[in-house]
Design an enzyme around this catalytic site. Structure first.
Site, PDB file in Angstrom:
ATOM      1  N   GLY A 160     -18.390 -35.418   4.007  1.00 38.11           N
ATOM      2  CA  GLY A 160     -19.780 -35.755   4.338  1.00 38.11           C
ATOM      3  C   GLY A 160     -20.552 -36.073   3.078  1.00 38.11           C
ATOM      4  O   GLY A 160     -20.001 -36.073   1.987  1.00 38.11           O
ATOM      5  N   SER A 197     -17.391 -31.135  -0.562  1.00 34.21           N
ATOM      6  CA  SER A 197     -16.920 -32.347  -1.226  1.00 34.21           C
ATOM      7  C   SER A 197     -17.366 -33.579  -0.476  1.00 34.21           C
ATOM      8  O   SER A 197     -17.680 -33.524   0.708  1.00 34.21           O
ATOM      9  CB  SER A 197     -15.403 -32.337  -1.304  1.00 34.21           C
ATOM     10  N   LYS A 198     -17.340 -34.687  -1.192  1.00 25.71           N
ATOM     11  CA  LYS A 198     -17.729 -35.979  -0.639  1.00 25.71           C
ATOM     12  C   LYS A 198     -16.909 -36.339   0.586  1.00 25.71           C
ATOM     13  O   LYS A 198     -17.398 -36.984   1.490  1.00 25.71           O
ATOM     14  CB  LYS A 198     -17.466 -37.040  -1.710  1.00 25.71           C
ATOM     15  N   ARG A 199     -15.645 -35.940   0.554  1.00 29.16           N
ATOM     16  CA  ARG A 199     -14.746 -36.342   1.634  1.00 29.16           C
ATOM     17  C   ARG A 199     -15.210 -35.838   2.993  1.00 29.16           C
ATOM     18  O   ARG A 199     -14.934 -36.434   4.007  1.00 29.16           O
ATOM     19  CB  ARG A 199     -13.319 -35.856   1.357  1.00 29.16           C
TER      20      ARG A 199
END
Ligand code: GLU
Length: 488
Positions: free
Chosen positions: A262, A258-260
């Protein structure tokens, strides 16, 4: 039979690394079998549509070398397409989907549903409260043709739903094997929405069939939709393609990437100076390894060794340390011309290096780069020497006098040396080594003060490389300045 695969992204803004892997595996499989690879834009979910995504996608695919035979292309900055099976953008195929939905209605394999959003929401929450599976309750299946006509005449909005038949659905997944699901577990899927747009499920089946796709390779998140698709293939009388659902890509803590945790956008990795070749190599090995321990594979080798049936079932961890390692390997080993093309945007243009200087800088500094973004800060030293303390010029086993002596001698050696020596790194090394060997000095006594005189830094490229990049005049100037520093 010609093998045909597709990558069918939804244009929602950027290319996720997981999607790059889906595209890559579809590409590798097609190429391995001398097949055809196409791109189709699945833009039927208008709420998620992001302007400019298709153009961005084409740029990224071009950059990483995923060439395709059919699909949208950019010509003089304008979107157009190539291939005989278009349009390759679903929003341009609405009539096709509507005709097929009509066919299902006529066959009795689908029905119109006039239920309001509010009713469906209430149904859902009641089912959730009662801990029942959330499914449409088929209220509209019972409508007779007269009532349907009246509601159509009143222009009441409706959707078309698939009438899931009784029984069970079985299909083979190339990676997971046989999968069977009870049809009673499948909801009567909406196929056509009130606005006349198809849902993903209807569009994907029709397009894969009409475009001649033989192998549907996509992310694991779609495996639960596959039975609906298989049912649709059967109802339409289309031959089934092969399916392969690729394992998830995970964060190091095993959660879904997920974006969170990296970057997930391929564009971001390219912007940071990861080489397309390294990204492709890295992403290819997320779930597949041609043979044991080897890690470095160029595209042609990946094509050669790709085998869908050897893709792992379990999730693959996205290990940034490994990507960094791989990127370093590629920066060191890739053809200098290609590296220069990729590195050019990463030079600080205000430093005004000539192309020749840039080539030398890159040749020297590439040994010390993890990404191309590291390049710019490492190039400043070739433009201006940083301020430094004269103590730094003194090697740990020597003193100020010794440093001064060698710098003076080296300055003279450089002055007397022919200009052409400075164009060749090996000749520069010979020149300096000869000075050391003839006088039986230790390397450190000579090379340390020279390197610091040229770089002003405790850590830098080696002295021969620095002289090579700086050239005769600038090297002599820096050595002179170091001498003055000691004497001041
Ligand atoms: N449009 C879907 C996505 O963006 C593709 C699903 C498929 O490949 O069937 O994930």
């Amino acid at each position: 039979m010609t093998i045909k695969t597709r990558f069918a992204p939804s244009p929602t803004g950027y290319l996720h690394v997981g999607s790059l892997r889906t595209a890559l595996y579809s590409y590798l499989f097609a190429k391995k079998h001398n097949g055809v690879f196409l791109i189709r834009i699945e833009d039927t979910d208008r709420e998620r549509y992001v302007e400019g995504s298709v153009e961005a996608l084409i740029h990224v695919l071009n950059k990483v070398g995923l060439t395709y035979d059919e699909g949208p292309v950019l010509q003089d900055g304008h979107l157009t397409e190539k291939g005989d099976y278009g349009p390759y953008t679903q929003s341009k195929r609405l009539e096709i989907y509507q005709q097929y939905a009509q066919q299902l209605l006529e066959q009795g394999s689908a029905y119109r549903c006039f239920c309001s959003k509010e009713r469906l929401e209430k149904l859902r929450s009641d089912q959730q409260l009662a801990k029942l599976p959330t499914k449409y309750d088929r209220t509209c299946v019972g409508l007779d043709s007269k009532e349907i006509q009246t509601r159509l005449d009143k222009q009441e909005p409706f959707v078309i739903r698939l009438m899931i038949p009784e029984g069970e659905t079985t299909f083979k997944d190339e990676i997971r094997g046989m999968i069977t699901i009870q049809n009673s577990e499948i909801d009567d899927q909406v196929l056509l929405k009130t606005d006349g747009f198809p849902t993903y499920h209807l569009a994907v089946v029709i397009d894969d069939h009409l475009m001649g796709i033989t192998h549907v390779i996509r992310a694991e998140e779609w495996i639960s939709s596959a039975p609906k698709h298989v049912l649709l293939y059967k109802l339409f009388g289309f031959p089934l393609p092969s399916f392969a659902h690729l394992p998830l890509i995970l964060n190091p803590d095993k959660s879904k990437l997920s974006k969170r945790q990296g970057d997930v956008a391929v564009e971001d990795y390219l912007k940071k100076g990861y080489l397309p070749e390294a990204l492709i190599n890295f992403v290819a090995l997320l779930g597949f390894n041609p043979s044991g321990d080897r890690e470095i594979y160029r595209m042609a080798e990946l094509i050669d060794s790709f085998d869908l049936t050897r893709v792992n079932k379990s999730g693959a961890v996205f290990d940034l340390t490994k990507l960094n390692w791989m990127n370093k390997q590629y920066i060191r080993s890739i053809e200098p011309k290609r590296l220069m093309d990729l590195a050019a945007p990463f030079f600080d243009e205000t430093l005004n290096f000539s192309l020749d200087q840039k080539e030398r800088i890159l040749e020297v500094e590439k040994e010390r780069l993890t990404t191309l973004q590291d390049l710019s800060p490492q190039t400043h030293v070739y433009h201006t020497i940083p301020e430094f303390d004269k103590e730094l010029l003194i090697w740990k086993k020597a003193d100020q006098q010794d440093a001064l002596h060698h710098l003076q001698q080296l300055e003279m050696t450089f002055r007397n040396a022919d200009e052409h020596i400075f164009t060749d790194r090996a000749l520069i090394e010979d020149l300096i080594k000869k000075y050391i060997e003839v006088n039986q000095y230790q390397n450190g006594n000579v090379l340390w003060p020279l390197r610091v005189a040229l770089s002003g830094q405790a850590q830098s490229a080696g002295p021969f490389e620095l002289v090579w990049v700086l050239g005769k005049k600038e090297s002599m100037k820096r050595v002179q300045q170091a001498i003055e520093k000691i004497l001041s």
